[in-house]
Design a protein around this motif. Structure first.
Motif, PDB file in Angstrom:
ATOM      1  N   PHE A 161      68.768  75.918  37.221  1.00 58.28           N
ATOM      2  CA  PHE A 161      68.336  76.553  35.985  1.00 58.28           C
ATOM      3  C   PHE A 161      67.347  77.655  36.347  1.00 58.28           C
ATOM      4  CE2 PHE A 161      69.393  72.148  35.053  1.00 58.28           C
ATOM      5  CZ  PHE A 161      70.335  72.310  34.039  1.00 58.28           C
ATOM      6  N   ASP A 162      67.604  78.851  35.840  1.00 57.45           N
ATOM      7  CA  ASP A 162      66.857  80.020  36.295  1.00 57.45           C
ATOM      8  C   ASP A 162      65.604  80.226  35.457  1.00 57.45           C
ATOM      9  OD1 ASP A 162      66.265  82.126  37.862  1.00 57.45           O
ATOM     10  OD2 ASP A 162      67.705  83.505  36.981  1.00 57.45           O
ATOM     11  N   PHE A 163      64.505  79.616  35.889  1.00 60.79           N
ATOM     12  CA  PHE A 163      63.230  79.753  35.202  1.00 60.79           C
ATOM     13  C   PHE A 163      62.495  80.990  35.691  1.00 60.79           C
ATOM     14  CE2 PHE A 163      64.113  75.161  35.213  1.00 60.79           C
ATOM     15  CZ  PHE A 163      63.993  74.883  33.856  1.00 60.79           C
ATOM     16  N   THR A 164      61.499  81.399  34.917  1.00 58.41           N
ATOM     17  CA  THR A 164      60.618  82.453  35.397  1.00 58.41           C
ATOM     18  C   THR A 164      59.677  81.880  36.439  1.00 58.41           C
ATOM     19  OG1 THR A 164      58.861  82.051  33.776  1.00 58.41           O
ATOM     20  CG2 THR A 164      60.669  83.530  33.113  1.00 58.41           C
ATOM     21  N   VAL A 165      59.052  82.766  37.195  1.00 59.38           N
ATOM     22  CA  VAL A 165      58.092  82.332  38.209  1.00 59.38           C
ATOM     23  C   VAL A 165      56.975  81.528  37.562  1.00 59.38           C
ATOM     24  CG1 VAL A 165      56.371  83.153  39.866  1.00 59.38           C
ATOM     25  CG2 VAL A 165      58.623  84.244  39.760  1.00 59.38           C
ATOM     26  N   GLU A 166      56.456  82.007  36.447  1.00 62.88           N
ATOM     27  CA  GLU A 166      55.374  81.297  35.773  1.00 62.88           C
ATOM     28  C   GLU A 166      55.808  79.907  35.321  1.00 62.88           C
ATOM     29  OE1 GLU A 166      51.922  82.614  32.800  1.00 62.88           O
ATOM     30  OE2 GLU A 166      53.913  82.823  31.917  1.00 62.88           O
ATOM     31  N   GLU A 167      57.023  79.778  34.816  1.00 64.09           N
ATOM     32  CA  GLU A 167      57.513  78.471  34.378  1.00 64.09           C
ATOM     33  C   GLU A 167      57.657  77.516  35.555  1.00 64.09           C
ATOM     34  OE1 GLU A 167      60.181  79.854  30.489  1.00 64.09           O
ATOM     35  OE2 GLU A 167      61.069  79.830  32.498  1.00 64.09           O
ATOM     36  N   VAL A 168      58.122  78.024  36.688  1.00 65.74           N
ATOM     37  CA  VAL A 168      58.255  77.183  37.875  1.00 65.74           C
ATOM     38  C   VAL A 168      56.894  76.685  38.343  1.00 65.74           C
ATOM     39  CG1 VAL A 168      58.874  77.192  40.327  1.00 65.74           C
ATOM     40  CG2 VAL A 168      60.427  78.190  38.651  1.00 65.74           C
ATOM     41  N   VAL A 169      55.926  77.585  38.405  1.00 66.76           N
ATOM     42  CA  VAL A 169      54.584  77.198  38.845  1.00 66.76           C
ATOM     43  C   VAL A 169      53.969  76.206  37.861  1.00 66.76           C
ATOM     44  CG1 VAL A 169      52.269  78.035  39.381  1.00 66.76           C
ATOM     45  CG2 VAL A 169      54.271  79.364  40.089  1.00 66.76           C
ATOM     46  N   ALA A 170      54.205  76.410  36.575  1.00 69.32           N
ATOM     47  CA  ALA A 170      53.651  75.512  35.560  1.00 69.32           C
ATOM     48  C   ALA A 170      54.203  74.100  35.674  1.00 69.32           C
ATOM     49  CB  ALA A 170      53.940  76.072  34.170  1.00 69.32           C
ATOM     50  N   MET A 171      55.380  73.936  36.264  1.00 71.59           N
ATOM     51  CA  MET A 171      55.930  72.596  36.458  1.00 71.59           C
ATOM     52  C   MET A 171      55.002  71.727  37.310  1.00 71.59           C
ATOM     53  SD  MET A 171      59.958  73.463  37.109  1.00 71.59           S
ATOM     54  CE  MET A 171      60.913  74.378  35.889  1.00 71.59           C
ATOM     55  N   GLY A 172      54.200  72.376  38.142  1.00 74.57           N
ATOM     56  CA  GLY A 172      53.249  71.629  38.948  1.00 74.57           C
ATOM     57  C   GLY A 172      52.197  70.908  38.134  1.00 74.57           C
ATOM     58  N   ARG A 173      51.992  71.314  36.890  1.00 76.49           N
ATOM     59  CA  ARG A 173      51.005  70.661  36.036  1.00 76.49           C
ATOM     60  C   ARG A 173      51.545  69.376  35.421  1.00 76.49           C
ATOM     61  NH1 ARG A 173      46.932  70.870  37.527  1.00 76.49           N
ATOM     62  NH2 ARG A 173      46.033  70.267  35.511  1.00 76.49           N
ATOM     63  N   GLY A 174      52.862  69.148  35.558  1.00 72.50           N
ATOM     64  CA  GLY A 174      53.508  68.010  34.924  1.00 72.50           C
ATOM     65  C   GLY A 174      52.824  66.665  35.126  1.00 72.50           C
ATOM     66  N   PRO A 175      52.437  66.306  36.373  1.00 75.72           N
ATOM     67  CA  PRO A 175      51.833  64.987  36.592  1.00 75.72           C
ATOM     68  C   PRO A 175      50.509  64.771  35.862  1.00 75.72           C
ATOM     69  CG  PRO A 175      52.599  65.929  38.658  1.00 75.72           C
ATOM     70  CD  PRO A 175      52.692  67.011  37.640  1.00 75.72           C
ATOM     71  N   TRP A 176      49.902  65.849  35.374  1.00 80.34           N
ATOM     72  CA  TRP A 176      48.593  65.746  34.736  1.00 80.34           C
ATOM     73  C   TRP A 176      48.665  65.868  33.209  1.00 80.34           C
ATOM     74  CZ3 TRP A 176      45.081  64.222  38.167  1.00 80.34           C
ATOM     75  CH2 TRP A 176      45.330  64.514  39.520  1.00 80.34           C
ATOM     76  N   LEU A 177      49.852  66.106  32.667  1.00 77.16           N
ATOM     77  CA  LEU A 177      49.998  66.316  31.235  1.00 77.16           C
ATOM     78  C   LEU A 177      50.305  65.022  30.508  1.00 77.16           C
ATOM     79  CD1 LEU A 177      52.123  69.606  31.241  1.00 77.16           C
ATOM     80  CD2 LEU A 177      49.633  69.372  31.062  1.00 77.16           C
ATOM     81  N   GLY A 178      49.930  64.979  29.241  1.00 78.17           N
ATOM     82  CA  GLY A 178      50.234  63.831  28.413  1.00 78.17           C
ATOM     83  C   GLY A 178      51.686  63.814  28.003  1.00 78.17           C
ATOM     84  N   ALA A 179      52.081  62.742  27.329  1.00 80.48           N
ATOM     85  CA  ALA A 179      53.479  62.533  26.972  1.00 80.48           C
ATOM     86  C   ALA A 179      54.019  63.626  26.065  1.00 80.48           C
ATOM     87  CB  ALA A 179      53.640  61.169  26.303  1.00 80.48           C
ATOM     88  N   PHE A 180      53.166  64.217  25.237  1.00 78.27           N
ATOM     89  CA  PHE A 180      53.638  65.198  24.264  1.00 78.27           C
ATOM     90  C   PHE A 180      53.201  66.620  24.624  1.00 78.27           C
ATOM     91  CE2 PHE A 180      53.185  61.144  22.034  1.00 78.27           C
ATOM     92  CZ  PHE A 180      54.495  60.951  21.630  1.00 78.27           C
ATOM     93  N   GLU A 181      52.738  66.801  25.855  1.00 79.34           N
ATOM     94  CA  GLU A 181      52.373  68.131  26.316  1.00 79.34           C
ATOM     95  C   GLU A 181      53.518  68.718  27.131  1.00 79.34           C
ATOM     96  OE1 GLU A 181      47.881  68.626  27.344  1.00 79.34           O
ATOM     97  OE2 GLU A 181      48.475  66.643  28.055  1.00 79.34           O
ATOM     98  N   SER A 182      53.654  70.033  27.093  1.00 79.12           N
ATOM     99  CA  SER A 182      54.692  70.690  27.879  1.00 79.12           C
ATOM    100  C   SER A 182      54.059  71.687  28.830  1.00 79.12           C
ATOM    101  CB  SER A 182      55.688  71.418  26.968  1.00 79.12           C
ATOM    102  OG  SER A 182      55.038  72.428  26.219  1.00 79.12           O
ATOM    103  N   ALA A 183      54.687  71.845  29.990  1.00 83.49           N
ATOM    104  CA  ALA A 183      54.172  72.754  31.018  1.00 83.49           C
ATOM    105  C   ALA A 183      54.864  74.098  30.879  1.00 83.49           C
ATOM    106  CB  ALA A 183      54.412  72.169  32.408  1.00 83.49           C
TER     107      ALA A 183
END
Length: 271
Positions: A89-111
């Motif tokens: 899936f072709d994400f933007t660079v910013e979206e790819v980097v934001a995936m790194g925040r996933g382990p720290w986000l709550g259940a209803f938060e999106s990266a």
């Protein structure tokens, strides 16, 4: 100790791939894992982030067995930078980097990355701020790998795991990436196939041969001509790098490489 593997064994199906492996990475230490293709390097690395479960031994992150940790907690402690590849899936660079925040986000938060200071800081660190809106597939191989390093930085994990990060990169991009990783100062376990890059950028090396660790220690001690000939099947001469003063290996074909048993390797080298 940031990472410690004790007596780890790995199977793929019913076939043992890795056996009785001990390995450790301390805070701030850059450790390389080298060995021929098929020796089990990636399989061993995959036990650290629980993509594979060992059939024997223990993998510990900051003292805790990874089997006792959730996948989220493992991701908070170790971040993976895989081999260069274009995502499905072709994400933007910013979206790819934001995936790194996933382990720290709550259940209803999106990266999503928008406005996240940690994402912005990670992009700045790898010098990709001006490319944040570009699709990952439009970047060069070196830029894509820097984006994946930025994702690992945004993840804020104290341990970096790199699986052949310079694969398919040209010389400039490979050196730039490893310089970046070195400057981060984080505990790092890096699978590499280029022995000269491993010698230049790693504090210690582990050599994996036929599924077993056969030597470990500083690169100049581990990568002896005898070990390189036996494990990699090439003749090797130690030279001094004219610029850095470090170890430089010169290779030539070696006919009839030795089939010395594993126990005979690494004599006089830390095991």
């Amino acid at each position: 100790m940031r990472l410690a593997l004790s007596g780890v064994g790995v199977r793929i199906g019913s076939a043992p791939i890795v056996m009785e492996c001990d390995l450790a990475v301390a805070d701030g230490e850059r450790v390389g894992l080298v060995g021929p293709n098929g020796s089990g390097k990636t399989s061993l690395l995959r036990t650290v982030y629980r993509a594979l479960d060992p059939f024997a031994g223990r993998v510990a992150l900051s003292g805790d067995d990874v089997t006792d940790l959730s996948q989220r907690e493992v991701a908070r402690r170790a971040a993976l930078v895989a081999q260069d590849s274009t995502p499905d899936f072709d994400f933007t660079v910013e979206e790819v980097v934001a995936m790194g925040r996933g382990p720290w986000l709550g259940a209803f938060e999106s990266a999503t990355g928008g406005g996240d200071a940690k994402v912005t800081a990670a992009l700045e660190r790898v010098r990709l701020t001006e490319h944040r809106a570009r699709r990952l597939s439009t970047l060069s191989g070196g830029e894509r790998q820097r984006a994946l390093v930025a994702r690992a930085l945004a993840q804020e994990s104290p341990l970096l795991l790199l699986d052949e990060p310079t694969n398919h990169l040209d010389v400039y991009a490979a050196l730039e990436l490893l310089e970046l990783v070195r400057d981060l100062g984080r505990a790092t376990l890096c699978v590499l196939h280029d022995l000269n890059l491993a010698a230049a950028y790693c504090d210690r090396l582990y050599v994996l041969h036929r599924g077993r660790i056969v030597a470990d220690g500083p690169p100049a001690e581990v990568l002896s001509p005898e070990l390189v000939r036996t494990v990699f099947g090439v003749a090797c001469t130690h030279l001094t790098h004219p610029v850095t003063g470090g170890l430089l290996l010169a290779f030539s074909p070696h006919q009839g490489a030795s089939a010395a048993p594993v126990a005979a390797l690494g004599e006089g080298v830390n095991r």
